[in-house]
Design a protein around this motif. Sequence first.
Motif, PDB file in Angstrom:
ATOM      1  N   ARG A 156       0.850  -1.121  -0.120  1.00 53.04           N
ATOM      2  CA  ARG A 156      -0.068   0.018  -0.018  1.00 53.04           C
ATOM      3  C   ARG A 156       0.866   1.121  -0.069  1.00 53.04           C
TER       4      ARG A 156
ATOM      5  N   THR B  19      -2.678   8.836   0.418  1.00 44.02           N
ATOM      6  CA  THR B  19      -1.677   7.909   0.333  1.00 44.02           C
ATOM      7  C   THR B  19      -0.764   8.269   1.199  1.00 44.02           C
TER       8      THR B  19
ATOM      9  N   ALA C  25      -3.859  -0.268  -6.662  1.00 50.82           N
ATOM     10  CA  ALA C  25      -4.212  -0.592  -5.396  1.00 50.82           C
ATOM     11  C   ALA C  25      -5.155  -1.835  -5.449  1.00 50.82           C
TER      12      ALA C  25
ATOM     13  N   LEU D  93      -4.802   8.680  -3.971  1.00 52.74           N
ATOM     14  CA  LEU D  93      -4.965   7.156  -4.905  1.00 52.74           C
ATOM     15  C   LEU D  93      -5.455   7.482  -6.313  1.00 52.74           C
TER      16      LEU D  93
END
Length: 397
Positions: free
Chosen positions: A76, A174, A288, A386
Motif C-alpha cells: 500500500r 496515500t 491498489a 490514490l
Amino acid sequence: MTTTSEQTPLAYPFNDPEGLGLADAYAQALEHPGLLRVRMAYGEPAWLATRYADARLVLGDRRFSRAEALSHDAPRQSEAREDGGILSMDPPEHTRLRTLVAKAFTVHRVEKLRPGVRELAHGFLDAMEAAGPPVDLVEHYALPIPVAVICRMLGVPEEDRPRFRVWSDAALSTTSLTAEEAERSREELRAYMATLIRDHRERPRQDLMTALIDARDTGDRLTERELVDLCVGILVAGHETTASQIPNFVHTLLEHPDQLALLRERPELIAGAVEELLRFVPLGSGAAFPRYATEDVEVGGTLVRAGEPVLVAVGAANRDALAFAAPGRLDVGRTGVQHLGFGHGVHHCLGAPLARLELQEALLALITRFPTLRLAGDVVWKNRMLVRGPREMPVGW
C-alpha cells in the motif's frame, strides 16, 4: 517461468501525480510478457500485472482473493492498513452486500436519472456563466454534480459536502496521514453516517439509505457496522472518481483539439467518447487493492505462489497494444472499447452505469455551452492521493 526469486522489486508507484501521463515504466513493461516485481512504500513486495489479459485474469479469477489482504501486510502507499468493507470481501459475503445495493444502480433505473443530471449540469453552467470567467471547473462544476446526485440517492444532506469532503480526501490519501490520523478520520466519517442512519430510522425517506436500513432492521441481511460502512463506501465512491474524471476528460480533450472538435461536431459520439476517455486516461497514481493468490497460479508466464499478492495496473492494461489498436492515440470515434476502467469480475464497479451517465451529461453540456472553452490559469494537481486529477482547474470561454 518467472518466479519470486528471479526479480528484484522495483519502487512503486510509477505515475507522476502532476498530470495524466502514463509512466514510461509501464510502456516498457507492456513490451514484455509476465509480471513485474514491485515494492510500495508500505507492506510486502507484490507482483504487478500490466497487460490486459493478465489484468483480466487476476481481477476475474476466484483463485485471487481480496479478503486475504486483511490478514497480510498488504502492499500500500499509506501507513494506514485496510479497514474491511465490501471492497475487502470475497463471495459469498461480498455477494450478500452487493445484492442489497445493486438494484439501485441498474442501467434501467439509472437512466431515469438522466433528465435530472442534465438539469443539474446546465444549472451549474448557468451559474458559471453568470459569474464570468475564470471559474474553477472542479469546485463549481465537476465536484457538485456527482455530489448532488449521490447525496440525493443515498439521503445525505448536500450542504454537508464540506464536512464529508475532508473525510473523503482522507480515505483516498496515500501519504499525508499517519495510521492514527487515518483511523480517526474513518471513525469520524462512520460517526457522521451513524447519525444520519439514526435520523433516517426516525424519519424514513424514499432513498437508498432507508432501503438499506430496512434490509438491516427487517430482513437482518447485514450488521449495523456493515450498514454504516456500506453507506460510507457509497458516499465516497459515488462522487470522488467521477468528480476527478470530469476535469481529467476536459483537460485531455483540450490537449487533443481535433478530438474535441469532432465531439462538438458529432455529439452523438458522446457515449463512445466517454468509454474511450475511460480507457485512455490513467486515473490511478498507482495500482491498489491487491489480490492474494489462494493457490499457485500462472499469470502470463509468471508463477504466482499461494499467499503472494498481485496488483493490477488498470491504466497500463488499457494501453496494451495486444488488446487495443493504436492504444496511445485518443480516438473518440473508437467503438467496442472493452476497457478495465471500472474493473472486472465480482468487484466490477457497482456504480458504473451512474458514472457513465454523469460523465456523458457533464461533458456534453460543458463543451456545447462553451465552444471556446480553454484553460485560464495554472492547473493545481492532486497529490498524495490514490486518484489523479486537478484539484483546481481555472477555465475561461
